[in-house]
Write an enzyme that holds these catalytic residues in place. Sequence first.
Site, PDB file in Angstrom:
ATOM      1  N   ASN A  11     -51.666 -25.007 -21.123  1.00 36.67           N
ATOM      2  CA  ASN A  11     -51.436 -23.948 -20.140  1.00 36.67           C
ATOM      3  C   ASN A  11     -49.943 -23.624 -20.179  1.00 36.67           C
ATOM      4  O   ASN A  11     -49.130 -24.393 -19.666  1.00 36.67           O
ATOM      5  CB  ASN A  11     -51.863 -24.462 -18.751  1.00 36.67           C
ATOM      6  CG  ASN A  11     -51.473 -23.521 -17.634  1.00 36.67           C
ATOM      7  OD1 ASN A  11     -51.095 -22.374 -17.875  1.00 36.67           O
ATOM      8  ND2 ASN A  11     -51.567 -24.005 -16.400  1.00 36.67           N
ATOM      9  N   LYS A  13     -48.407 -21.353 -18.664  1.00 38.92           N
ATOM     10  CA  LYS A  13     -47.903 -20.797 -17.396  1.00 38.92           C
ATOM     11  C   LYS A  13     -47.052 -19.563 -17.686  1.00 38.92           C
ATOM     12  O   LYS A  13     -47.345 -18.828 -18.620  1.00 38.92           O
ATOM     13  CB  LYS A  13     -47.147 -21.875 -16.610  1.00 38.92           C
ATOM     14  CG  LYS A  13     -47.991 -23.155 -16.476  1.00 38.92           C
ATOM     15  CD  LYS A  13     -47.446 -24.149 -15.491  1.00 38.92           C
ATOM     16  CE  LYS A  13     -48.406 -25.325 -15.394  1.00 38.92           C
ATOM     17  NZ  LYS A  13     -48.019 -26.311 -14.399  1.00 38.92           N
ATOM     18  N   HIS A  95     -56.213 -22.491 -10.487  1.00 37.90           N
ATOM     19  CA  HIS A  95     -55.088 -23.410 -10.679  1.00 37.90           C
ATOM     20  C   HIS A  95     -54.339 -23.545  -9.351  1.00 37.90           C
ATOM     21  O   HIS A  95     -54.218 -22.578  -8.599  1.00 37.90           O
ATOM     22  CB  HIS A  95     -54.151 -22.878 -11.775  1.00 37.90           C
ATOM     23  CG  HIS A  95     -53.125 -23.906 -12.172  1.00 37.90           C
ATOM     24  ND1 HIS A  95     -52.001 -24.140 -11.412  1.00 37.90           N
ATOM     25  CD2 HIS A  95     -53.067 -24.767 -13.215  1.00 37.90           C
ATOM     26  CE1 HIS A  95     -51.299 -25.111 -11.987  1.00 37.90           C
ATOM     27  NE2 HIS A  95     -51.928 -25.507 -13.080  1.00 37.90           N
ATOM     28  N   GLU A  97     -51.331 -23.612  -8.644  1.00 37.56           N
ATOM     29  CA  GLU A  97     -50.201 -22.673  -8.486  1.00 37.56           C
ATOM     30  C   GLU A  97     -50.707 -21.310  -8.021  1.00 37.56           C
ATOM     31  O   GLU A  97     -50.034 -20.609  -7.274  1.00 37.56           O
ATOM     32  CB  GLU A  97     -49.411 -22.590  -9.798  1.00 37.56           C
ATOM     33  CG  GLU A  97     -48.589 -23.866 -10.008  1.00 37.56           C
ATOM     34  CD  GLU A  97     -48.290 -24.200 -11.454  1.00 37.56           C
ATOM     35  OE1 GLU A  97     -48.451 -23.337 -12.336  1.00 37.56           O
ATOM     36  OE2 GLU A  97     -47.888 -25.359 -11.694  1.00 37.56           O
ATOM     37  N   GLU A 165     -56.659 -31.759 -11.264  1.00 30.66           N
ATOM     38  CA  GLU A 165     -55.198 -31.718 -11.325  1.00 30.66           C
ATOM     39  C   GLU A 165     -54.604 -32.023  -9.951  1.00 30.66           C
ATOM     40  O   GLU A 165     -54.457 -31.126  -9.107  1.00 30.66           O
ATOM     41  CB  GLU A 165     -54.731 -30.326 -11.758  1.00 30.66           C
ATOM     42  CG  GLU A 165     -55.215 -29.920 -13.128  1.00 30.66           C
ATOM     43  CD  GLU A 165     -54.275 -28.889 -13.756  1.00 30.66           C
ATOM     44  OE1 GLU A 165     -53.775 -29.160 -14.853  1.00 30.66           O
ATOM     45  OE2 GLU A 165     -54.030 -27.849 -13.143  1.00 30.66           O
ATOM     46  N   GLY A 171     -46.210 -31.049 -13.131  1.00 30.21           N
ATOM     47  CA  GLY A 171     -44.811 -30.704 -13.392  1.00 30.21           C
ATOM     48  C   GLY A 171     -43.811 -31.665 -12.769  1.00 30.21           C
ATOM     49  O   GLY A 171     -42.627 -31.369 -12.690  1.00 30.21           O
ATOM     50  N   SER A 211     -48.771 -33.742 -15.702  1.00 28.58           N
ATOM     51  CA  SER A 211     -47.741 -34.512 -16.411  1.00 28.58           C
ATOM     52  C   SER A 211     -48.286 -35.332 -17.589  1.00 28.58           C
ATOM     53  O   SER A 211     -47.794 -36.429 -17.868  1.00 28.58           O
ATOM     54  CB  SER A 211     -46.973 -35.415 -15.437  1.00 28.58           C
ATOM     55  OG  SER A 211     -46.302 -34.637 -14.462  1.00 28.58           O
TER      56      SER A 211
HETATM   57  P1  PGA Z   1     -47.947 -30.186 -16.344  1.00 29.68           P
HETATM   58  O1  PGA Z   1     -48.920 -29.043 -15.820  1.00 29.68           O
HETATM   59  O2  PGA Z   1     -48.586 -30.800 -17.563  1.00 29.68           O
HETATM   60  O3  PGA Z   1     -46.644 -29.493 -16.664  1.00 29.68           O
HETATM   61  O4  PGA Z   1     -47.811 -31.189 -15.237  1.00 29.68           O
HETATM   62  C1  PGA Z   1     -50.308 -29.192 -15.832  1.00 29.68           C
HETATM   63  C2  PGA Z   1     -50.978 -27.960 -15.280  1.00 29.68           C
HETATM   64  O5  PGA Z   1     -50.513 -27.430 -14.266  1.00 29.68           O
HETATM   65  O6  PGA Z   1     -51.993 -27.476 -15.826  1.00 29.68           O
END
Ligand code: PGA
Length: 251
Positions: A11, A13, A95, A97, A165, A171, A211
């Site tokens: 992803n 983003k 997601h 976010e 998640e 992140g 992460s």
């Molecule tokens: P990350 O993000 O691997 O940077 O923690 C995962 C995600 O939000 O899909």
Amino acid sequence: MADRRKLAAGNWKMNGVAEHLAMVGALADSHGQARSEVLICPPATLVHRLAEAAQGTAIAVGGQDCHWEETGAHTGDTSAAMLADAGASYVIVGHSERRADHAEGDETVRAKTRAAWDAGLAAIVCVGETLAERKASNTIDIIGGQLAGSIPDQATGLNLVVAYEPVWAIGTGEVATPDQIGEVHDEIRRRLEKRFGPGVGRSVRIVYGGSVKPANAAEVFAVENVDGALVGGASLKAEDFGGIIEALDAS
Ligand code: PGA
């Protein structure tokens, strides 16, 4: 165990311009023969070009979000049909976010999942608790509610992937422990089997996100009912994403 093909989904983003397309060729060269399915979800502006760059390789392309309608007066939005037209075969929906930045609730996510299916896309439906919810011992209730509310009735092993998640692990560099991941993935599996029947319930892939890095991937993939990963930061570099794909292949 059901025959579920492992999935390594990247992803990107809101990262990536034309120069990042070179990563696709590098990844296809190094990991084009992976046993696991490899998927990249770039920003909407790159879906078409990435699909072209990935043509003839085993790398699949997905969107990061879609609108619940196919066309219409929704300035700035992208429909699932448009993503499919641009070469996508998957789309991420719900997601955390998007749930946070755009106040998307389960009902919206469910409508987007339906739209994805109508357009012939597989939906990667994301669920996950916040740190406050985990500390209040509400994790299982939150995940159960999101699953029930975000997934329409016609799920199959082909049209649905569930991504667990934990919001506090995205992140942050703080990956959930194998025990924490196992508890939630087992619960998701149980609920999928109960709602959709054992056949479908066992065939839906459940991936972990938060992460995931080459250094911790093997530990995550050793957990029962973890069928792959949704990878943010570490999917932006061919070497890091490649390391994760290798760990998944070896699991
Ligand atoms: P990350 O993000 O691997 O940077 O923690 C995962 C995600 O939000 O899909």
